[in-house]
Design a protein around this motif. Structure first.
Motif, PDB file in Angstrom:
ATOM      1  N   GLU A   1      14.711  97.284  14.485  1.00  0.00           N
ATOM      2  CA  GLU A   1      14.297  97.635  13.130  1.00  0.00           C
ATOM      3  C   GLU A   1      14.230  99.150  12.959  1.00  0.00           C
ATOM      4  O   GLU A   1      13.979  99.887  13.921  1.00  0.00           O
ATOM      5  CB  GLU A   1      12.914  97.050  12.801  1.00  0.00           C
TER       6      GLU A   1
ATOM      7  N   ARG B   1      21.699  90.841   3.424  1.00  0.00           N
ATOM      8  CA  ARG B   1      22.363  90.962   4.714  1.00  0.00           C
ATOM      9  C   ARG B   1      23.771  91.472   4.526  1.00  0.00           C
ATOM     10  O   ARG B   1      24.401  91.215   3.479  1.00  0.00           O
ATOM     11  CB  ARG B   1      22.360  89.624   5.447  1.00  0.00           C
TER      12      ARG B   1
ATOM     13  N   THR C   1      12.988 100.897   2.448  1.00  0.00           N
ATOM     14  CA  THR C   1      13.965  99.888   2.845  1.00  0.00           C
ATOM     15  C   THR C   1      13.988  99.790   4.364  1.00  0.00           C
ATOM     16  O   THR C   1      14.237 100.793   5.045  1.00  0.00           O
ATOM     17  CB  THR C   1      15.368 100.231   2.338  1.00  0.00           C
TER      18      THR C   1
ATOM     19  N   TYR D   1      18.454  93.587   5.645  1.00  0.00           N
ATOM     20  CA  TYR D   1      17.646  94.604   4.986  1.00  0.00           C
ATOM     21  C   TYR D   1      16.445  93.978   4.286  1.00  0.00           C
ATOM     22  O   TYR D   1      16.473  92.813   3.892  1.00  0.00           O
ATOM     23  CB  TYR D   1      18.481  95.353   3.939  1.00  0.00           C
TER      24      TYR D   1
ATOM     25  N   SER E   1      15.657  98.168   7.816  1.00  0.00           N
ATOM     26  CA  SER E   1      16.927  97.650   8.315  1.00  0.00           C
ATOM     27  C   SER E   1      16.695  97.025   9.678  1.00  0.00           C
ATOM     28  O   SER E   1      15.842  97.476  10.439  1.00  0.00           O
ATOM     29  CB  SER E   1      17.959  98.780   8.446  1.00  0.00           C
ATOM     30  N   CYS E   2      17.483  96.003   9.970  1.00  0.00           N
ATOM     31  CA  CYS E   2      17.422  95.356  11.280  1.00  0.00           C
ATOM     32  C   CYS E   2      18.859  95.122  11.733  1.00  0.00           C
ATOM     33  O   CYS E   2      19.587  94.326  11.125  1.00  0.00           O
ATOM     34  CB  CYS E   2      16.671  94.038  11.187  1.00  0.00           C
TER      35      CYS E   2
ATOM     36  N   THR F   1      23.597  93.424   9.975  1.00  0.00           N
ATOM     37  CA  THR F   1      22.341  94.045   9.563  1.00  0.00           C
ATOM     38  C   THR F   1      21.692  93.233   8.451  1.00  0.00           C
ATOM     39  O   THR F   1      22.376  92.763   7.542  1.00  0.00           O
ATOM     40  CB  THR F   1      22.588  95.484   9.079  1.00  0.00           C
TER      41      THR F   1
END
Length: 111
Positions: free
Chosen positions: A5, A70, A18, A78, A20-21, A76
């Motif tokens: 993350e 996504r 925001t 989000y 992200s992963c 990723t």
């Protein structure tokens, strides 16, 4: 799979962040993904989920303020967080359908 993350931090009430992963490994596009959060002394709770078909669901606490999305090409997922409140302060985690978790990232909403 490894989940990492990013995007957390300190923001004022009413602000936006925001998260992200990024997911390593294969088959990202076939797995549902979720964002969870946890505060000390409480159980980890689901914030938002997204299926492989881009069907989304949200907790009542964030509905209308948060958006999960996504990008399968970037592997990723989000979490766009708007109109943030102090009650949104927590460690946020992403998780895939296999049960793999990220390490978590702190989000603090405070003036």
């Amino acid at each position: 799979a490894q989940l990492v993350e990013s995007g957390g931090g300190l923001v004022q009430p009413g602000g936006s962040l925001t998260l992200s992963c990024v997911v390593s490994g294969t088959f990202f596009d076939i797995y549902a993904m979720g964002w969870y959060r946890q505060v000390p002394g409480k159980e980890r709770e689901l914030v938002a989920g997204i299926t492989s078909y881009n069907t989304t669901n949200y907790s009542d606490a964030v509905k209308g303020r948060f958006t999960i999305s996504r990008d399968n090409a970037k592997k990723t997922v989000y979490l766009q967080m708007n109109s943030l409140k102090p009650d949104d302060t927590a460690v946020y985690y992403c998780k895939n359908q296999r049960g793999d978790w990220g390490q978590g990232i702190q989000v603090t909403v405070s003036s």
